[in-house]
Scaffold this motif. Sequence first.
Motif, PDB file in Angstrom:
ATOM      1  N   LYS A 297      21.049 -12.048  21.447  1.00  0.00           N
ATOM      2  CA  LYS A 297      22.186 -11.955  22.385  1.00  0.00           C
ATOM      3  C   LYS A 297      21.712 -11.254  23.653  1.00  0.00           C
ATOM      4  N   ARG A 298      22.203 -11.727  24.804  1.00  0.00           N
ATOM      5  CA  ARG A 298      21.740 -11.116  26.052  1.00  0.00           C
ATOM      6  C   ARG A 298      22.930 -10.713  26.908  1.00  0.00           C
ATOM      7  N   SER A 299      22.771  -9.644  27.660  1.00  0.00           N
ATOM      8  CA  SER A 299      23.790  -9.304  28.654  1.00  0.00           C
ATOM      9  C   SER A 299      23.077  -8.716  29.874  1.00  0.00           C
ATOM     10  N   ILE A 300      23.794  -8.705  30.986  1.00  0.00           N
ATOM     11  CA  ILE A 300      23.191  -8.186  32.232  1.00  0.00           C
ATOM     12  C   ILE A 300      24.290  -7.498  33.043  1.00  0.00           C
ATOM     13  N   SER A 301      23.918  -6.518  33.826  1.00  0.00           N
ATOM     14  CA  SER A 301      24.946  -5.814  34.615  1.00  0.00           C
ATOM     15  C   SER A 301      25.194  -6.551  35.935  1.00  0.00           C
ATOM     16  N   GLU A 302      26.366  -6.298  36.491  1.00  0.00           N
ATOM     17  CA  GLU A 302      26.703  -6.894  37.791  1.00  0.00           C
ATOM     18  C   GLU A 302      25.713  -6.421  38.864  1.00  0.00           C
ATOM     19  N   HIS A 303      25.275  -5.167  38.717  1.00  0.00           N
ATOM     20  CA  HIS A 303      24.328  -4.600  39.686  1.00  0.00           C
ATOM     21  C   HIS A 303      23.001  -5.379  39.664  1.00  0.00           C
ATOM     22  N   GLU A 304      22.526  -5.644  38.452  1.00  0.00           N
ATOM     23  CA  GLU A 304      21.232  -6.317  38.298  1.00  0.00           C
ATOM     24  C   GLU A 304      21.269  -7.717  38.941  1.00  0.00           C
ATOM     25  N   VAL A 305      22.328  -8.464  38.607  1.00  0.00           N
ATOM     26  CA  VAL A 305      22.400  -9.832  39.152  1.00  0.00           C
ATOM     27  C   VAL A 305      22.574  -9.784  40.678  1.00  0.00           C
ATOM     28  N   SER A 306      23.273  -8.771  41.155  1.00  0.00           N
ATOM     29  CA  SER A 306      23.516  -8.669  42.604  1.00  0.00           C
ATOM     30  C   SER A 306      22.235  -8.363  43.370  1.00  0.00           C
ATOM     31  N   ARG A 307      21.252  -7.790  42.696  1.00  0.00           N
ATOM     32  CA  ARG A 307      19.982  -7.518  43.382  1.00  0.00           C
ATOM     33  C   ARG A 307      19.297  -8.815  43.816  1.00  0.00           C
ATOM     34  N   TYR A 308      19.345  -9.842  42.931  1.00  0.00           N
ATOM     35  CA  TYR A 308      18.753 -11.142  43.321  1.00  0.00           C
ATOM     36  C   TYR A 308      19.528 -11.746  44.494  1.00  0.00           C
ATOM     37  N   VAL A 309      20.851 -11.582  44.387  1.00  0.00           N
ATOM     38  CA  VAL A 309      21.721 -12.196  45.393  1.00  0.00           C
ATOM     39  C   VAL A 309      21.493 -11.544  46.760  1.00  0.00           C
ATOM     40  N   GLU A 310      21.415 -10.232  46.762  1.00  0.00           N
ATOM     41  CA  GLU A 310      21.214  -9.508  48.027  1.00  0.00           C
ATOM     42  C   GLU A 310      19.892  -9.930  48.685  1.00  0.00           C
ATOM     43  N   ALA A 311      18.841 -10.051  47.861  1.00  0.00           N
ATOM     44  CA  ALA A 311      17.530 -10.414  48.420  1.00  0.00           C
ATOM     45  C   ALA A 311      17.610 -11.776  49.103  1.00  0.00           C
ATOM     46  N   ARG A 312      18.257 -12.742  48.460  1.00  0.00           N
ATOM     47  CA  ARG A 312      18.351 -14.090  49.044  1.00  0.00           C
ATOM     48  C   ARG A 312      19.217 -14.090  50.308  1.00  0.00           C
ATOM     49  N   MET A 313      20.337 -13.362  50.254  1.00  0.00           N
ATOM     50  CA  MET A 313      21.209 -13.345  51.430  1.00  0.00           C
ATOM     51  C   MET A 313      20.515 -12.662  52.603  1.00  0.00           C
ATOM     52  N   GLN A 314      19.719 -11.640  52.310  1.00  0.00           N
ATOM     53  CA  GLN A 314      18.994 -10.977  53.402  1.00  0.00           C
ATOM     54  C   GLN A 314      18.017 -11.948  54.056  1.00  0.00           C
ATOM     55  N   GLU A 315      17.397 -12.772  53.213  1.00  0.00           N
ATOM     56  CA  GLU A 315      16.461 -13.769  53.757  1.00  0.00           C
ATOM     57  C   GLU A 315      17.206 -14.736  54.686  1.00  0.00           C
ATOM     58  N   ILE A 316      18.372 -15.180  54.223  1.00  0.00           N
ATOM     59  CA  ILE A 316      19.158 -16.114  55.067  1.00  0.00           C
ATOM     60  C   ILE A 316      19.536 -15.428  56.388  1.00  0.00           C
ATOM     61  N   PHE A 317      19.957 -14.163  56.308  1.00  0.00           N
ATOM     62  CA  PHE A 317      20.350 -13.463  57.546  1.00  0.00           C
ATOM     63  C   PHE A 317      19.150 -13.253  58.487  1.00  0.00           C
ATOM     64  N   GLN A 318      17.962 -13.056  57.919  1.00  0.00           N
ATOM     65  CA  GLN A 318      16.779 -12.938  58.795  1.00  0.00           C
ATOM     66  C   GLN A 318      16.583 -14.231  59.584  1.00  0.00           C
TER      67      GLN A 318
END
Length: 423
Positions: A297-318
């Motif tokens: 069984k696996r689980s993940i925190s909202e914070h952890e998943v948001s780290r990937y999201v933030e990195a990608r969005m920062q790239e788009i904003f650059q």
Amino acid sequence: MKRGTQSQGQNITVGIDIGSSKVCCAIGELMADKSTKLLGIGIVPSKGMKRGNIVHRDQLIEQIEKAVQSAEMMADISVERAIISMTGEHIRCINTVGAVALNKGSSPNLVAEHTIMLEDLEKAVELSQAVSLPIDKDILHVLPQEFLVDTLEFIKNPIGMTGRRLEARVHLVIAATAAMQNLKNCVEELGIDFEGIVFQPLASSLVTLNDDEKNLGVTLVDIGAHTTDVTVYNGDAVRYSSVIPIGANSITNDIAVMLQIGLDTAEDIKVKYASAKASMASPELKFDLPVNNGGPKRSISEHEVSRYVEARMQEIFQLVVREISKADVKGKLTYGIILTGGGAQLKNLTALAEETLGMKVRLGVPSRISGIDEVAPNPEYTAALGLLLWKTQSEDYNHSFHNSAITIKDVSNKVGKWFKEFF
Ligand SMILES: Nc1ncnc2c1ncn2[C@@H]1O[C@H](COP(=O)(O)OP(=O)(O)OP(=O)(O)O)[C@@H](O)[C@H]1O
Ligand SMILES: [Mg+2]
């Protein structure tokens, strides 16, 4: 196809936004007081487009048909003609200039007597389009920025003024001829008359930006599924526009790859749990992930998943920052950035954008059309709704492609109309 019972009268406009994740058809009515009212809207997930290119024509036609049908049922109107939107990597912009001498045939001391007429203006604008285009490209929009009469600058309407030389500064949007022709064919195959194509962010801008923003400077960033469209406005005109070939679906892909899950589950996670700023997501709030092939069984925190999201969005904003810097309007973006398109709905995106871009940022939701609150209040509807205002409010007045039936007279009427509306 089940059609509405009423035919499409002259006061009814239909816009079809053909995006990479959805096809959205909007039906609007131009009211006696010149306002526009939304009568019907239909939205269907799209699988026929990718990065603005048709990848599965039959599917796309089917999806357009379904979106039109559901808008028709809501509005009780049978669609006969429509204006459509498009975006894509093939779209480019260029600022050009066209100039005419105003003193032809006059004696030198009568020069100042020459009054600028509509024809002079048309000629200047026509000359501004004399750019050499690759054989597979065509001009999609001709958007006037300003006119110059001799050394007098920043004139919006020179008709009636006098001078020796009239110069038109325009913003041209250029697109692949085949891309435009193929979208046109898809709509026509459904028996719908084609009324023209509009570059997606220009349609979105009509329902998201106000006059002050366009005048004092703003950048509209339309974050779609596969593309991010950037349009810079200043001095009441488009100064720069471009398409970045990355959109919000890249976040979904990242989540799917990092967590080894399917794209549909990744999309759900993005919408439900992800935050564009990881620091605003809780490390304590965890959610379960699908179990892989009888694994643990696996689980993940909202914070952890948001780290990937933030990195990608920062790239788009650059990439957005890079595009804005090409616009040569440094220090003139008083109103900062307006984010629109479905991708702009990511939680805490405006906070991340303000931090990364160092500018004022707001969310661009549709406005200026009545009847949208209940049925189309979100940023993903802005392009479809903007199409409803295109014919009455856009400043585009050339078209070699839109409709071969357009005549010089139509063009001059449009120029005349534009100036009447302007003043
Ligand atoms: N609530 C939400 N939170 C985060 N992302 C969202 C949300 N709603 C939609 N999206 C994302 O928005 C994107 C779709 O946006 P939109 O409908 O503007 O795209 P499109 O116009 O079809 O695509 P394109 O403009 O690239 O052709 C998808 O990536 C989708 O996951
Ligand atoms: Mg879009």
